[in-house]
Each structure stands twice: as structure tokens, then as C-alpha cells.
Design an enzyme around this catalytic site. Structure first.
Site, PDB file in Angstrom:
ATOM      1  N   ARG A 182       0.821  -1.233   0.000  1.00  0.00           N
ATOM      2  CA  ARG A 182       0.000   0.000   0.000  1.00  0.00           C
ATOM      3  C   ARG A 182       0.845   1.269   0.000  1.00  0.00           C
ATOM      4  O   ARG A 182       0.466   2.260   0.628  1.00  0.00           O
ATOM      5  CB  ARG A 182      -0.964   0.035   1.190  1.00  0.00           C
ATOM      6  CG  ARG A 182      -2.032  -1.016   1.186  1.00  0.00           C
ATOM      7  CD  ARG A 182      -3.260  -0.550   0.406  1.00  0.00           C
ATOM      8  NE  ARG A 182      -4.117  -1.699   0.134  1.00  0.00           N
ATOM      9  CZ  ARG A 182      -5.163  -2.044   0.882  1.00  0.00           C
ATOM     10  NH1 ARG A 182      -5.519  -1.313   1.892  1.00  0.00           N
ATOM     11  NH2 ARG A 182      -5.878  -3.103   0.588  1.00  0.00           N
TER      12      ARG A 182
ATOM     13  N   ARG B 285      -4.069   6.045   0.414  1.00  0.00           N
ATOM     14  CA  ARG B 285      -4.605   7.224   1.104  1.00  0.00           C
ATOM     15  C   ARG B 285      -3.614   8.013   1.938  1.00  0.00           C
ATOM     16  O   ARG B 285      -3.918   9.129   2.335  1.00  0.00           O
ATOM     17  CB  ARG B 285      -5.811   6.809   1.956  1.00  0.00           C
ATOM     18  CG  ARG B 285      -7.043   6.581   1.098  1.00  0.00           C
ATOM     19  CD  ARG B 285      -8.152   5.984   1.911  1.00  0.00           C
ATOM     20  NE  ARG B 285      -7.764   4.660   2.373  1.00  0.00           N
ATOM     21  CZ  ARG B 285      -8.546   3.847   3.076  1.00  0.00           C
ATOM     22  NH1 ARG B 285      -9.741   4.241   3.424  1.00  0.00           N
ATOM     23  NH2 ARG B 285      -8.134   2.660   3.434  1.00  0.00           N
TER      24      ARG B 285
ATOM     25  N   ARG C  56      -7.839  10.384  -6.982  1.00  0.00           N
ATOM     26  CA  ARG C  56      -9.028   9.554  -6.790  1.00  0.00           C
ATOM     27  C   ARG C  56     -10.311  10.376  -6.601  1.00  0.00           C
ATOM     28  O   ARG C  56     -11.406   9.794  -6.572  1.00  0.00           O
ATOM     29  CB  ARG C  56      -8.824   8.667  -5.547  1.00  0.00           C
ATOM     30  CG  ARG C  56      -8.039   7.384  -5.756  1.00  0.00           C
ATOM     31  CD  ARG C  56      -8.903   6.308  -6.419  1.00  0.00           C
ATOM     32  NE  ARG C  56     -10.266   6.303  -5.917  1.00  0.00           N
ATOM     33  CZ  ARG C  56     -10.666   5.790  -4.751  1.00  0.00           C
ATOM     34  NH1 ARG C  56      -9.803   5.182  -4.004  1.00  0.00           N
ATOM     35  NH2 ARG C  56     -11.918   5.860  -4.367  1.00  0.00           N
TER      36      ARG C  56
ATOM     37  N   ASP D 161      -6.681  -3.942  -7.264  1.00  0.00           N
ATOM     38  CA  ASP D 161      -7.216  -4.545  -6.039  1.00  0.00           C
ATOM     39  C   ASP D 161      -7.460  -6.018  -6.305  1.00  0.00           C
ATOM     40  O   ASP D 161      -7.634  -6.426  -7.461  1.00  0.00           O
ATOM     41  CB  ASP D 161      -8.518  -3.862  -5.604  1.00  0.00           C
ATOM     42  CG  ASP D 161      -8.877  -4.262  -4.179  1.00  0.00           C
ATOM     43  OD1 ASP D 161      -8.367  -3.636  -3.245  1.00  0.00           O
ATOM     44  OD2 ASP D 161      -9.630  -5.242  -4.014  1.00  0.00           O
TER      45      ASP D 161
ATOM     46  N   TYR E 270     -14.198 -13.172   0.744  1.00  0.00           N
ATOM     47  CA  TYR E 270     -15.031 -12.005   0.388  1.00  0.00           C
ATOM     48  C   TYR E 270     -16.285 -12.434  -0.354  1.00  0.00           C
ATOM     49  O   TYR E 270     -17.378 -11.911  -0.139  1.00  0.00           O
ATOM     50  CB  TYR E 270     -14.232 -11.008  -0.469  1.00  0.00           C
ATOM     51  CG  TYR E 270     -13.309 -10.151   0.369  1.00  0.00           C
ATOM     52  CD1 TYR E 270     -13.812  -9.197   1.239  1.00  0.00           C
ATOM     53  CD2 TYR E 270     -11.932 -10.302   0.293  1.00  0.00           C
ATOM     54  CE1 TYR E 270     -12.969  -8.409   2.020  1.00  0.00           C
ATOM     55  CE2 TYR E 270     -11.074  -9.526   1.062  1.00  0.00           C
ATOM     56  CZ  TYR E 270     -11.609  -8.581   1.927  1.00  0.00           C
ATOM     57  OH  TYR E 270     -10.780  -7.811   2.699  1.00  0.00           O
TER      58      TYR E 270
HETATM   59  O1  CP3 Z   1       0.028  -2.268  -2.241  1.00  0.00           O
HETATM   60  C1  CP3 Z   1      -0.314  -1.437  -3.094  1.00  0.00           C
HETATM   61  O2  CP3 Z   1       0.060  -0.244  -3.045  1.00  0.00           O
HETATM   62  C2  CP3 Z   1      -1.109  -1.907  -4.292  1.00  0.00           C
HETATM   63  C3  CP3 Z   1      -2.493  -1.640  -4.184  1.00  0.00           C
HETATM   64  C4  CP3 Z   1      -3.406  -2.589  -3.464  1.00  0.00           C
HETATM   65  C5  CP3 Z   1      -4.709  -2.216  -3.108  1.00  0.00           C
HETATM   66  N1  CP3 Z   1      -5.354  -3.298  -2.627  1.00  0.00           N
HETATM   67  C6  CP3 Z   1      -5.264  -0.891  -3.287  1.00  0.00           C
HETATM   68  C7  CP3 Z   1      -6.388  -0.469  -2.425  1.00  0.00           C
HETATM   69  C8  CP3 Z   1      -3.244  -3.922  -3.106  1.00  0.00           C
HETATM   70  C9  CP3 Z   1      -2.030  -4.818  -3.219  1.00  0.00           C
HETATM   71  C10 CP3 Z   1      -4.487  -4.362  -2.585  1.00  0.00           C
HETATM   72  C11 CP3 Z   1      -4.737  -5.747  -2.165  1.00  0.00           C
HETATM   73  C12 CP3 Z   1      -5.888  -6.026  -1.305  1.00  0.00           C
HETATM   74  N2  CP3 Z   1      -7.159  -5.549  -1.408  1.00  0.00           N
HETATM   75  C13 CP3 Z   1      -5.850  -6.956  -0.251  1.00  0.00           C
HETATM   76  C14 CP3 Z   1      -4.659  -7.758   0.129  1.00  0.00           C
HETATM   77  C15 CP3 Z   1      -3.678  -6.941   0.886  1.00  0.00           C
HETATM   78  C16 CP3 Z   1      -4.104  -6.609   2.267  1.00  0.00           C
HETATM   79  O3  CP3 Z   1      -4.276  -5.417   2.551  1.00  0.00           O
HETATM   80  O4  CP3 Z   1      -4.213  -7.545   3.070  1.00  0.00           O
HETATM   81  C17 CP3 Z   1      -7.125  -6.992   0.322  1.00  0.00           C
HETATM   82  C18 CP3 Z   1      -7.538  -7.826   1.503  1.00  0.00           C
HETATM   83  C19 CP3 Z   1      -7.951  -6.103  -0.424  1.00  0.00           C
HETATM   84  C20 CP3 Z   1      -9.377  -5.817  -0.217  1.00  0.00           C
HETATM   85  C21 CP3 Z   1      -9.543  -4.384   0.110  1.00  0.00           C
HETATM   86  N3  CP3 Z   1      -9.595  -3.375  -0.841  1.00  0.00           N
HETATM   87  C22 CP3 Z   1      -9.578  -3.771   1.390  1.00  0.00           C
HETATM   88  C23 CP3 Z   1      -9.553  -4.507   2.710  1.00  0.00           C
HETATM   89  C24 CP3 Z   1      -9.650  -2.391   1.179  1.00  0.00           C
HETATM   90  C25 CP3 Z   1      -9.589  -1.280   2.207  1.00  0.00           C
HETATM   91  C26 CP3 Z   1     -10.921  -0.736   2.570  1.00  0.00           C
HETATM   92  C27 CP3 Z   1     -10.742   0.651   3.193  1.00  0.00           C
HETATM   93  O5  CP3 Z   1     -11.195   1.602   2.577  1.00  0.00           O
HETATM   94  O6  CP3 Z   1     -10.122   0.729   4.256  1.00  0.00           O
HETATM   95  C28 CP3 Z   1      -9.668  -2.170  -0.205  1.00  0.00           C
HETATM   96  C29 CP3 Z   1      -9.687  -0.880  -0.886  1.00  0.00           C
HETATM   97  C30 CP3 Z   1      -8.355  -0.432  -1.366  1.00  0.00           C
HETATM   98  N4  CP3 Z   1      -7.513  -1.197  -2.117  1.00  0.00           N
HETATM   99  C31 CP3 Z   1      -7.764   0.836  -1.164  1.00  0.00           C
HETATM  100  C32 CP3 Z   1      -6.543   0.831  -1.836  1.00  0.00           C
HETATM  101  C33 CP3 Z   1      -5.565   1.959  -1.990  1.00  0.00           C
HETATM  102  C34 CP3 Z   1      -8.424   1.995  -0.421  1.00  0.00           C
HETATM  103  C35 CP3 Z   1      -9.485   2.533  -1.314  1.00  0.00           C
HETATM  104  C36 CP3 Z   1      -9.612   4.008  -1.217  1.00  0.00           C
HETATM  105  O7  CP3 Z   1      -8.655   4.726  -1.578  1.00  0.00           O
HETATM  106  O8  CP3 Z   1     -10.705   4.447  -0.844  1.00  0.00           O
END
Ligand code: CP3
Length: 351
Positions: A31, A35, A44, A80, A155
Site C-alpha cells: 500500500r 490514502r 481519486r 485490487d 469475500y
Molecule cells: O500495495 C499497493 O500499493 C497496491 C495496491 C493494493 C490495493 N489493494 C489498493 C487499495 C493492493 C495490493 C491491494 C490488495 C488487497 N485488497 C488486499 C490484500 C492486501 C491486504 O491489505 O491484506 C485486500 C484484503 C484487499 C481488499 C480491500 N480493498 C480492502 C480490505 C480495502 C480497504 C478498505 C478501506 O477503505 O479501508 C480495499 C480498498 C483499497 N484497495 C484501497 C486501496 C488503496 C483503499 C481505497 C480508497 O482509496 O478508498
């Protein structure tokens, strides 16, 4: 342009993945785009998460943002884990502050029958973005990724994030045939999605099986391992390093390596020297500073990072990372300073 004359092949990141000698410990952050960066929030602003993940221009821009701030050793493709599921027609959205939510959660055999494999033409934006990124990144490797079959199933079956995974486990324990049918389909999609990324130029791949840590080793071995192993086996022919990561997976580290990973990702609960004892020979480790440490005064960050480096030296190869993703409230300047610190401290060698 973030380039130099050498190719990604000889980068410290890929060399560490292959357990070769490195001039400094390579570092990147899960990540690292997201954010915590004001420029990410600006990019975004008018786009939903899934809209951003399906726009080649936005994927490219957001992937590059952290590289402009930090001297990290790798970029990670912005996407994602549910993007490939959306691409094959499943009704999924990513809700801000929540995560992936399915309009129609998994209900049984009919849903398995309806699931189809992913074709490269389903994700043209991925191929296009990775092509641009590889050209832009030069010698800096790009990491592709996908969700692990268990985490995707979780999920899909729960319909959204879940603390206890009760529906997922009920299916897994109670209807093993249906469970394996579902995981086989998700495995096919995962393999196809990773192949698209490697074909487009990704230099390494990471399988995020984030929630596998909720399982005992015996259940993991029976219900998840064969599927994750199929993912890694399918990627073997590409020759790119394969990283396997989960949260709370201390008891599974050996198995996660045995599934076919070249690099095992470790969260902050198990120190890297202990993790090195838990994985088989021939594995590098990635991790494992607690992301919450970045919210403390620099002296604490430095002391903890130094400890991670020292313990990482006991592994056959070490890639510095956090134990999970960057927290949104993290100060980007601390990540910049930490990156440089890891480089300088590791280049100096053991005290
Ligand atoms: O690592 C990186 O920089 C690459 C981007 C990345 C995202 N998601 C962007 C994202 C990666 C590798 C993921 C993988 C992902 N997504 C996982 C596995 C990694 C982990 O964190 O365990 C999982 C479980 C997800 C599912 C998911 N998508 C979650 C739990 C969330 C967060 C929800 C929240 O808003 O707190 C997301 C959304 C997400 N994926 C965001 C980002 C940058 C936030 C979205 C936003 O900007 O509003």
C-alpha cells in the site's frame, strides 16, 4: 523518468528475491500508493476505487506516485484483489472505509457453474498500464499481484469483510466438495490474472492470501494449500519470483513457502529470525515492521527498523517491508526517511 541504464533483472529487489548478494537491503511498502499520499487522494477525487483500477492512465499515475517520493526498490501495480472478479462479471464494489462488497454473495453450486475464467481481453487496462509502467520504470522492477484463492473466497462467500469468516469456514468444513470446486474456479482466475501481468512485463508477483491466517495448519493444508500451490506452479514457467503473503500466518509460514513461493511475506507477529527457522531452505523473507511503528517518534522507527534488518540477516534473502499495508494516517516523509535509512544501514553491514 525514473530510470537508469541497468535492467530490472540485476536490481537489488530481484537479486534478494533470488537470494543473491545485494549492495543494500531492498525495500518497498505494501500500500505504498494509497490514502497516505495527498496526490493519491487528489487523483481519486472524482473516481470510485474500481473506476481507478480500470483506467490505464490512473493505474499508471497512482503506481508511480510513491516512486516520486521514496527511493523504493520496486513499484507495485495499483489495483485490487477483486478487480479480476469484477472483470469476469461478478457483482462486486469496493466501499470506502469498508472494502470489497458483493451484491450477491456466493450461495451454492449454481454460482460455481456460472463462474468463468478470465481472458486477457477482459482486462485490457491492465496490459496497457503495465506496458506504460515498465517503459517508465526502467531498471525499477514492477510487482504484479493477485488475491489468494482463500481470501477471494472469503469475500465472495461472506459478501464483504468478515472478522470470524463463519460462512467461509462453514462451507470449507461442511461442504468440502463445493469448497474445492469454488477454489478451483478462483484459482483459474488468479492464474490468468497473474499471467496477464507477467506477459505485460511485471518482474515479480505477490499472492496476497491476507486472511489465510484464520486457519489451522491442518485445515490450511487440506483446504487451501493445493490451490495456492497450483497458482505458484503455474507461474513457475514464467521464471519471475513469486512472493506469498498473509496476515497472522505465523503458524503457516512453512506451508506458505512449500506452496511454491520464492519469498515468504511475514507480518509483525513473528520475528524474521524465527520466520527463517520456520520456512524451508531456499526461501527469502519479506517484512516485517509493524505499520503502527510509523506513527511513533523517529528514534523508535529507527530502532525498530534496525532490529528488523538485523533479524533479516539470518534469512537467505531479505526484502524490507511492513508487516501489512501502510496505514492511511502515515506521514509520507517518515516512509521516505525509512527507505533511505534501510538503504544506508544495510549497506554498512552488521554492527
Ligand atoms: O500495495 C499497493 O500499493 C497496491 C495496491 C493494493 C490495493 N489493494 C489498493 C487499495 C493492493 C495490493 C491491494 C490488495 C488487497 N485488497 C488486499 C490484500 C492486501 C491486504 O491489505 O491484506 C485486500 C484484503 C484487499 C481488499 C480491500 N480493498 C480492502 C480490505 C480495502 C480497504 C478498505 C478501506 O477503505 O479501508 C480495499 C480498498 C483499497 N484497495 C484501497 C486501496 C488503496 C483503499 C481505497 C480508497 O482509496 O478508498
Amino acid at each position: 523518468m525514473i530510470t537508469s541504464v541497468t535492467a530490472p533483472e540485476e536490481s537489488p529487489f530481484l537479486r534478494a528475491c533470488r537470494r543473491q548478494s545485494v549492495p543494500h537491503t531492498p525495500v518497498w511498502f505494501m500500500r505504498q500508493a494509497g490514502r497516505s499520499l495527498p496526490e493519491y487522494r487528489a487523483a481519486r477525487k472524482r473516481k470510485t476505487m474500481l473506476a481507478a483500477c480500470t483506467s490505464a492512465d490512473l493505474i499508471t499515475e497512482i503506481t508511480l506516485q510513491p516512486l516520486r517520493r521514496y527511493h523504493v526498490d520496486a513499484a507495485i501495480f495499483f489495483s485490487d484483489i477483486v478487480v479480476p472478479l469484477k472483470a469476469v462479471g461478478l457483482d462486486v464494489d469496493i466501499k470506502a472505509g469498508v472494502g470489497p462488497v458483493f451484491g450477491r454473495p456466493f450461495r451454492g453450486e449454481g454460482d460455481v457453474a456460472r463462474m468463468r475464467d478470465l481472458d486477457p481481453t477482459d482486462v485490457p487496462y491492465v496490459t496497457k498500464a503495465i506496458g506504460s509502467l515498465v517503459a517508465e520504470l526502467g531498471a525499477t522492477p514492477l510487482i504484479g499481484f493477485a488475491g489468494g484463492p482463500f481470501t477471494l473466497a472469503s469475500y465472495l462467500v461472506e459478501g464483504g469483510p468478515s472478522k470470524n469468516q463463519e460462512r467461509t469456514k462453514a462451507l470449507m468444513y461442511g461442504q468440502p466438495k463445493l469448497w474445492h470446486a469454488l477454489l478451483s474456479k478462483l484459482t483459474d482466475i488468479t492464474i490468468s490474472f497473474l499471467r496477464v501481468q507477467v506477459a505485460a512485463g511485471a518482474s515479480a508477483v505477490q499472492l496476497f492470501d491476507s486472511w489465510a491466517g484464520t486457519l489451522s495448519p491442518d485445515d490450511y493444508r487440506a483446504a487451501v494449500f493445493p490451490h495456492s500451490k497450483r497458482v505458484f506452479d503455474a507461474l513457475a514457467e514464467t521464471g519471475v519470483p513469486r512472493i506469498h503473503f498473509g496476515v497472522g500466518t505465523g503458524e503457516l509460514l512453512g506451508l506458505m513457502g512449500d506452496a511454491g513461493a520464492d519469498v515468504v511475506g511475514v507480518d509483525w507477529r513473528v520475528s524474521l529470525d524465527e520466520a527463517a527457522r520456520r520456512v524451508d531452505i531456499g526461501k527469502a523473507l519479506q517484512g516485517n515492521l509493524d505499520p503502527a511503528v510509523l506513527l511513533t517518534p523517529w528514534e523508535v522507527v529507527e530502532r525498530r527498523a534496525r532490529d528488523v534488518l538485523a533479524r533479516g540477516r539470518t534469512a537467505e534473502g531479505h526484502i524490507f517491508n511492513l508487516g501489512h499495508g501502510v496505514l492511511p494516517e502515515t506521514d509520507p516523509d517518515v516512509l521516505a526517511r525509512l527507505t533511505d535509512y534501510v538503504h544506508e544501514e544495510s549497506a554498512r553491514g552488521p554492527a
